[in-house]
Design an enzyme around this catalytic site. Structure first.
Site, PDB file in Angstrom:
ATOM      1  N   ASP A   1       0.924  -1.181   0.074  1.00 20.78           N
ATOM      2  CA  ASP A   1       0.124  -0.024  -0.016  1.00 20.78           C
ATOM      3  C   ASP A   1       0.762   1.080   0.230  1.00 20.78           C
ATOM      4  OD1 ASP A   1       0.703  -1.012   2.739  1.00 20.78           O
ATOM      5  OD2 ASP A   1      -0.540   0.579   3.627  1.00 20.78           O
TER       6      ASP A   1
ATOM      7  N   GLU B   1       0.036  -1.468   5.603  1.00 23.50           N
ATOM      8  CA  GLU B   1       0.851  -1.035   6.616  1.00 23.50           C
ATOM      9  C   GLU B   1       0.819   0.632   7.208  1.00 23.50           C
ATOM     10  OE1 GLU B   1       4.712   0.580   7.816  1.00 23.50           O
ATOM     11  OE2 GLU B   1       3.679   1.127   6.001  1.00 23.50           O
ATOM     12  N   GLU B   2       0.568   1.245   6.078  1.00 16.45           N
ATOM     13  CA  GLU B   2       0.305   2.568   6.296  1.00 16.45           C
ATOM     14  C   GLU B   2      -0.611   2.976   7.388  1.00 16.45           C
ATOM     15  OE1 GLU B   2       2.732   4.337   5.598  1.00 16.45           O
ATOM     16  OE2 GLU B   2       3.657   3.682   3.954  1.00 16.45           O
TER      17      GLU B   2
HETATM   18 ZN   LIG Z   1       6.854   1.956   3.979  1.00 12.18          ZN
END
Ligand SMILES: [Zn+2]
Length: 381
Positions: free
Chosen positions: A80, A142-143
């Protein structure tokens, strides 16, 4: 179809939007990127498994494995990107643009390029020479929530022993980072007319006592924990938001404080939450003020992989740099948690991440491919 050459790989990865955002109106799935990677790794002879995290929102992880054994190497990253501010981009965020010895595009540094460089490093690999498995892990979100990393268990990566997460570190290895937690503390007293203090019980004055206790605790933590490898060597606590009461002539019935704590390796989020509760309970005992705490997001544990681990030794040798500490959090604690020694090392600069005109400097490509080949030689051949 065999994967295209490097610029084609980068171009296709950048062109597939995969923005993750806590605002559902902006949030996108990453499944397109995952399916593209699965196609390429399939063609290279890997067994690929797509792990659906959220079918409705098209969020998924990819686990691609080649070779067998119990001491495998994981090359990991997230698929992402963060959202972008169209007005501040000089280039098209979804079109790979080469300019002044740089590749521009959303995710070039953080961190789609890593997967392209992994493919570049293994194109010529003869699967017959593998003595230990090579595993590619590509995650979702992940963000934002880290839901991809959180969904991983030892069952998903049964042959994995060592991992490199290719976040942008300018080719410098990172073996530790702080954790992060954000908590809300809510005090409830009794509102009443200010002219007679007996008519109420001030939550704001109680918060004054709570803040004193928190600052005392912060001092104690900073005495107890110190790690000179970090820029800020002590754990931090920031009192970032407070709101209480409504009028000067009313006793404040409710007050909320929000704090941010950045623990060092060795400090566990659960234990910190327990300690907050203990201190609130002691400070407010007998006051008639009730309290409630709320976790504002799940938090991220601090991460440390011991300097003596083979993966640390290997990357230090390959990069000719000592592994350092970072000021940002990653998915590494989730991999460490399931028994995989993990370090963070990748192309691109962290200052490029989350910025308009994000880029990857071309000069980092060949050195990173060489590091990846070295890692595969060390752990898989
Ligand atoms: Zn990253």
């Amino acid at each position: 179809m065999p994967p295209p050459k490097l610029s084609g790989l980068l171009q296709q990865l950048i062109a597939l939007p995969s923005i993750s955002c806590t605002d559902p109106g902006i949030d996108q799935g990453n499944l397109g990127v995952i399916e593209q990677l699965a196609d390429w790794f399939d063609a290279l002879g890997f067994a690929t498994e797509i792990q659906l995290i959220d079918a409705e929102r098209n969020k998924a992880n990819l686990i691609a494995t080649i070779g067998s054994g119990n001491e495998g190497l994981v090359l990991a990253g997230h698929t992402d990107t963060v959202p972008y501010d169209a007005n501040r981009w000089q280039f098209d965020p979804f079109k790979l643009t080469e300019d002044s010895q740089r590749f521009y595009g959303l995710g070039t540094a953080d961190m789609k390029s890593f997967f392209a460089l992994v493919i570049e490093a293994i194109r010529e690999l003869d699967p017959g020479t593998l003595k230990q498995p090579l595993i590619i892990l590509a995650t979702a979100d992940e963000e934002t929530s880290m839901s991809g990393a959180k969904a991983l268990t030892a069952k998903h990566l049964p042959n994995a022993r060592h991992a490199v997460i290719g976040e942008p570190t300018s080719l410098k290895p990172i073996r530790m980072h702080k954790g992060m937690m954000m908590e809300s503390i809510q005090l409830t007293g009794l509102a009443g007319h200010s002219s007679n203090p007996d008519l109420g019980n001030s939550a704001l004055e109680a918060m004054h006592r709570v803040i004193s206790e928190l600052l005392k605790w912060r001092d104690e933590l900073q005495q107890a924990y110190n790690n000179p490898l970090f820029n800020v060597p002590v754990p931090t606590m920031n009192l970032g938001h407070i709101h209480g009461g409504d009028n000067p002539n009313r006793i404040c019935g409710h007050c909320e404080l929000q704090i941010d704590i950045r623990p060092l390796p060795g400090m566990k989020l659960d234990e910190l939450r327990y300690e907050i509760d203990q201190r609130l309970s002691r400070t407010l005992a007998g006051s008639g003020i009730s309290y409630q705490t709320q976790t504002l997001f799940d938090g991220i544990e601090a991460m440390e992989t011991d300097a003596t681990r083979p993966i640390v030794k290997a990357v230090e040798k390959l990069t000719a740099s000592d592994a350092e500490a970072a000021a940002y959090a990653t998915e590494a604690p989730y991999l460490n948690n399931i028994g995989i020694d993990t370090i963070v090392l990748g192309p691109g600069h962290i200052q490029q991440a989350h910025q308009p005109d994000e880029y990857l400097a071309l000069e980092q490509i060949n050195p990173m491919v060489a590091i990846l080949k070295g890692l595969i030689r060390e752990f898989c051949l």
